[in-house]
Enzyme design. Structure first.
Site, PDB file in Angstrom:
ATOM      1  CB  ALA A 106      37.853  43.659  38.823  1.00  0.00           C
ATOM      2  CG  ASN A 107      38.700  40.973  43.751  1.00  0.00           C
ATOM      3  OD1 ASN A 107      37.804  41.193  44.367  1.00  0.00           O
ATOM      4  ND2 ASN A 107      39.912  41.267  43.831  1.00  0.00           N
ATOM      5  NE  ARG A 108      33.712  35.037  40.248  1.00  0.00           N
ATOM      6  CZ  ARG A 108      32.953  35.196  39.112  1.00  0.00           C
ATOM      7  NH1 ARG A 108      32.150  36.273  39.056  1.00  0.00           N
ATOM      8  NH2 ARG A 108      33.273  34.832  38.022  1.00  0.00           N
TER       9      ARG A 108
END
Ligand code: CTP
Length: 405
Positions: free
Chosen positions: A214-216
């Site tokens: 995932a990412n932020r």
């Protein structure tokens, strides 16, 4: 589409000194085309660049130049000038005029009107880049913003008077018009009848049933843009990756996990008039996600993750046979924001790229503020540091203006 207009709106246009004053002639034309009446005030310095005769002819109005002119004062007086307007626009706003405004001076007609007005004020600064970058000017601009004055531009670009490039060029007349419409609510729902697809949030790319890449991204900017487009009347489909935000009211929201699902959901909604691809789509997925939870084997090194490239949703939409009229992408960069943004515009077939610096120190990812640069074939426009909601409103107004013009 409904034609956005300013019909019946009274604009007091203050023109101060600077080479960009020639652009205010075009601004007068654009404002009047949309039905506004324009009452011009010129400073003494402005008259060194363009003549009251030209301004009077284009505006079809008396041109007010003098605080103590018997004729001007008897005619209306600066207090009435200040009040008898729906909006005051200052274009160009010179460094000198901004300084006087920031300090509440009232030494000529323009500054007296600005001090006396209780109407919304929109200023379009224009000056040499060194003058714009001077601490005093930046301080004055901030003071004016704190006082509730709306500031548009300046943009980056070549200066008219020299080969210098830098930030200081006045915003284009059409951008000023769009900002005026947004401020006056004159084009309250200019996107009525238009459809829009917005992607938002991160994607989750499964490794196995319990783990993912995932990412932020929080989805805040994308969700705000979907809401801003809906406010302007568009029928919006929001395709959202996993976020903790609530679905925006009145917007069809499709929830997806992976890039592939996001692409499918977007393609299923084509054709559409507008596409704004804000999602932080994972560039890679795990080539073959495990159907079962991967167990750690005591004493054994973990198996390396094999990655495969994800489809590029923006690029697919930008080159699609049912390409939307307006395709907007984002460019999340940590360096060379302008160069990388421009390259992305070309490569992905977008009309606009909203480029922002997502270096950790900016706090953009997951934060509530954003400083963006709008890149189009026409050039680059650096917007000030704004809340994500403000960025969304301005972008929606720009999209409406683009589709309208
Ligand atoms: N985007 C997309 N699908 C992808 C990757 C990106 O639709 N698979 C869109 C994003 O929504 C954004 C734009 O493309 O509008 C730019 O994304 P970004 O990650 O900044 O650019 P990349 O294409 O990944 O290029 P680079 O890795 O060089 O930054």
């Amino acid at each position: 589409m409904e034609h956005m207009d300013l019909s019946g709106k009274r604009i007091l246009l203050i023109i101060s000194g600077g080479i960009a004053a020639y652009k205010s002639l075009d601004l007068i034309r654009r404002l009047r085309e949309r039905g506004a009446s324009v009452r011009p005030v010129m400073t003494k310095a402005a008259q060194e660049f363009i003549t009251p005769l030209a301004v009077g002819a284009l505006s079809a109005s008396h041109v007010y130049v003098d605080l103590f002119s018997r004729e001007d004062e008897q005619d209306v007086g600066h207090i009435r000038l200040a009040r008898e307007a729906d909006l005051v626009i200052v274009a160009p706003a010179s460094a000198d005029l901004m300084a006087k405004m920031a300090h509440g001076m009232a030494s000529d007609l323009a500054t007296a009107v600005l001090l006396a007005t209780d109407r919304p004020v929109l200023i379009a600064p224009a000056m040499n880049p060194k003058m714009w970058a001077a601490p005093a000017t930046l301080r004055n601009a901030q003071t004016l913003r704190n006082d509730g004055i709306h500031v548009i531009g300046p943009a980056r670009g070549e200066m008219a008077e020299s080969n210098e490039a830098g930030t200081g060029r006045m915003a284009e007349p059409l951008e000023i018009v769009a900002a005026a419409i947004a401020l006056l609510d004159g084009g309250a729902r200019p996107l009525t009848g238009k459809t829009a697809i917005v992607t938002s949030g991160p994607t989750h790319e499964p490794i196995d049933p319990v783990r993912y890449i995932a990412n932020r991204s929080s989805g805040r900017q994308g969700h705000a843009i979907a809401a801003a487009l809906a406010t302007l009347g568009a029928r919006v489909t929001l395709v959202s990756g996993p976020v903790t935000l609530p679905d925006p009211a009145g917007i069809e929201t499709v929830h997806v996990e992976t890039a592939q699902e996001m692409l499918d959901a977007v393609l299923a909604r084509l054709p559409s008039d507008i596409a704004v691809m804000v999602a932080a789509v994972a560039d890679w997925r795990v080539a073959t996600a495990s159907g079962q939870k991967i167990k750690k084997q005591p004493g054994e090194a973990p198996a390396p993750l094999q990655l495969a490239e994800n489809p590029d949703i923006l690029k697919t939409v930008g080159h699609h046979p049912h390409r939307p009229t307006l395709v907007v992408g984002f460019a999340a960069e940590t360096e060379h924001v302008e160069t990388n943004g421009r390259a992305k515009l070309e490569r992905k077939g977008a009309d606009l790229i909203v480029a922002n610096d997502v270096s950790p120190e900016t706090g953009v990812m997951g934060g509530s503020r954003n400083q963006v640069n709008i890149i189009s074939a026409g050039g680059i426009d650096a917007w000030p540091d704004l809340s994500k909601d403000e960025v969304a409103e301005r972008l929606a107004a720009l999209i409406a203006e683009r589709l309208g013009g």
